[in-house]
Scaffold this active site. Structure first.
Site: not given
Ligand code: GLU
Length: 475
Positions: A99, A111
């Site tokens: 991402k 994560k």
């Molecule tokens: N939880 C969001 C994602 O899965 C954003 C994570 C973040 O801002 O670090 O992309």
């Protein structure tokens, strides 16, 4: 520890991600060693701790997975979920690497998750649990502005981020960048405007990008823009709510269905997303909502006819058992991993376009990146140049009026003399990010005959960048 498999397939979530990534690694002819290095999760910290609640000790388990460190800090949310497990956290960390790479956010992927049903606890208890969990992560370097920066995810919000940030400041009082140790904080605590809506906003911008390209729209068997397109959304949480609200209120799309845990609402003439949202907030359910038909079996409602299906809930919702019955022309993945690799194969064979998760829901991490920059530079966006922009705008209006001998209409002149504030800058930065990333993915999709779909194209774009960083680092 058991590795949970997807509800309806035999592959685990991380195996699903790997299958999809491997396709890109083959197309890129990556050196097998490098391909394996990118595929693997670099480190996982599992933590067990106990917290005394109502006089009793309660035990908890949580994880923080670090998928890649080619760029630091590593970034990714922390979710609170009863079904959280190690495999899921690893898969989600991998998706964070791809991402960030696909939208040019210079971070590695990470994560975290805590196995908990947050609805079973009151606010004080959640604060105690969160502070304890974050203390464990901080002690091991899994929360830090320069190495690993969590953000909100499923079951967490600005409130939890504020507690984590406060914990970090307490434990590391001499870190001048402490406030950048997590993102998604409340605006009053170093957060940034537009972060709460960011993922949904990014979904809107990403779908708009698709519809900006008539050739792509034709591939889905559709024509025209977003106006009048019929959408079914699954999940009215933060992402699903904002995406469907913006798409219906600003782009003229019609939300014909909303699927939730307890059933689905149907109205071919279009649901009022804000009204449904308010109903759900007040009652905790969409049942008995007066202005739509209620359908008990929400899951099979995903198979209803529509132009765009937006799964915005959890992973593994479209799989080998229901993909053949999906009638949408486009599946726009607002959640992480909502389509399994088997489901993906079936959709592709049936000519259904999938706009992939790690591109489409990248709005959250993109605005988190802006927040982190704001935190480590210690200055709000627009602070230096806003007044200057306004003065320039006034000059422009004066010049126009002098040269034409006419008054610039009030509304136009107001726009010209207004300097951009933080929210304007965040939105324009996000829109530009989603635009550029889509163009890069699209180029690979249309120009490489081995690349059959947008997901593979997105993996090619992201993997190429990650491989390049690793190569440069001499790894
Ligand atoms: N939880 C969001 C994602 O899965 C954003 C994570 C973040 O801002 O670090 O992309």
């Amino acid at each position: 520890m058991s590795v949970n498999t997807h509800p309806k397939t035999r592959r685990s979530f991380s195996e699903n991600v790997n299958v999809m990534y491997d396709r890109a690694a083959v197309i890129l002819k990556l050196d097998p060693g490098l391909a394996e290095m990118i595929r693997q999760c670099n480190a996982v910290y599992q933590v067990r701790f106990s917290v005394k609640l109502k006089g009793e000790l309660r035990a908890f388990i949580g994880w923080r997975a670090l998928h890649s460190e080619h760029r630091l800090p590593a970034k990714g949310g922390i979710r609170y979920s009863e079904i959280a497990n190690l495999d899921e956290v690893e898969a989600l960390a991998a998706l964070m690497s791809f991402k960030c790479a696909v939208v040019d956010v210079p971070f590695g992927g990470s994560k975290g998750a805590l196995c908990i049903n947050p609805h079973e606890y009151d606010e004080d208890e959640l604060e105690k649990i969160t502070r304890r969990f974050s203390r464990e992560l901080i002690k091991k370097g899994f929360i830090s502005p320069s190495v690993n920066v969590p953000g909100p995810d499923l079951g967490t919000s600005a409130r939890e981020m504020e507690w984590m940030c406060d914990m970090y400041r307490t434990l590391c009082p001499d870190d001048i960048n402490a406030v950048g140790c997590v993102t998604g904080k409340p605006e009053s605590q170093g957060g940034i405007r537009g972060r709460v809506e960011a993922t949904g906003r990014g979904v809107q911008y990403g779908i708009r990008e698709y519809f900006r390209n008539p050739k792509d729209v034709k591939k889905a068997g559709l024509s025209g823009g977003l106006e009048g397109k019929r959408i079914i959304v699954q999940g009215l949480g933060n992402v699903g709510y904002h995406a469907s609200k913006f798409l219906s209120e600003e782009d003229g799309a019609i939300i014909t269905g909303i699927v939730e845990r307890d059933g689905a609402l149907l109205d071919e003439n279009g649901l009022d997303v804000e009204k449904v949202h308010q109903w759900r907030l007040e009652r905790g359910t969409i049942k008995d909502y007066p202005d739509a038909r209620f359908i008990e079996d929400g899951t099979s409602f995903l198979e209803n006819e529509c132009d765009i299906l937006i799964p915005a809930a959890i992973e593994g919702q479209i799989h080998e058992r229901n993909a053949a019955r999906i009638q949408a022309k486009i599946v726009a993945e607002a959640a992480n991993g909502p389509v399994t690799s088997n489901g993906d194969d079936i959709l592709r064979e049936r000519g259904i376009i999938v706009i992939p998760d790690f591109y489409l829901n990248a709005g959250g991490v993109t605005v988190s990146y802006f927040e982190w920059i704001k935190n480590i530079t210690h200055i709000r966006f627009g602070r230096l140049e806003r007044r200057l922009d306004e003065i320039r705008g006034h000059h422009l209006v004066d010049v126009l009026e002098q040269m034409t001998g006419q008054k610039v209409p009030g509304e136009l002149s107001a726009k010209l003399v207004q300097g951009a504030d933080e929210l304007d800058l965040v939105r324009s930065g996000l829109e530009d990010t989603m635009h550029l990333a889509y163009q890069a993915i699209r180029d690979v999709w249309l120009e490489n005959e081995q690349v059959e779909d947008l997901r593979t194209a997105a993996y090619v774009v992201a993997t190429r960048k990650i491989a390049c960083s690793y190569n440069r680092a001499g790894l």
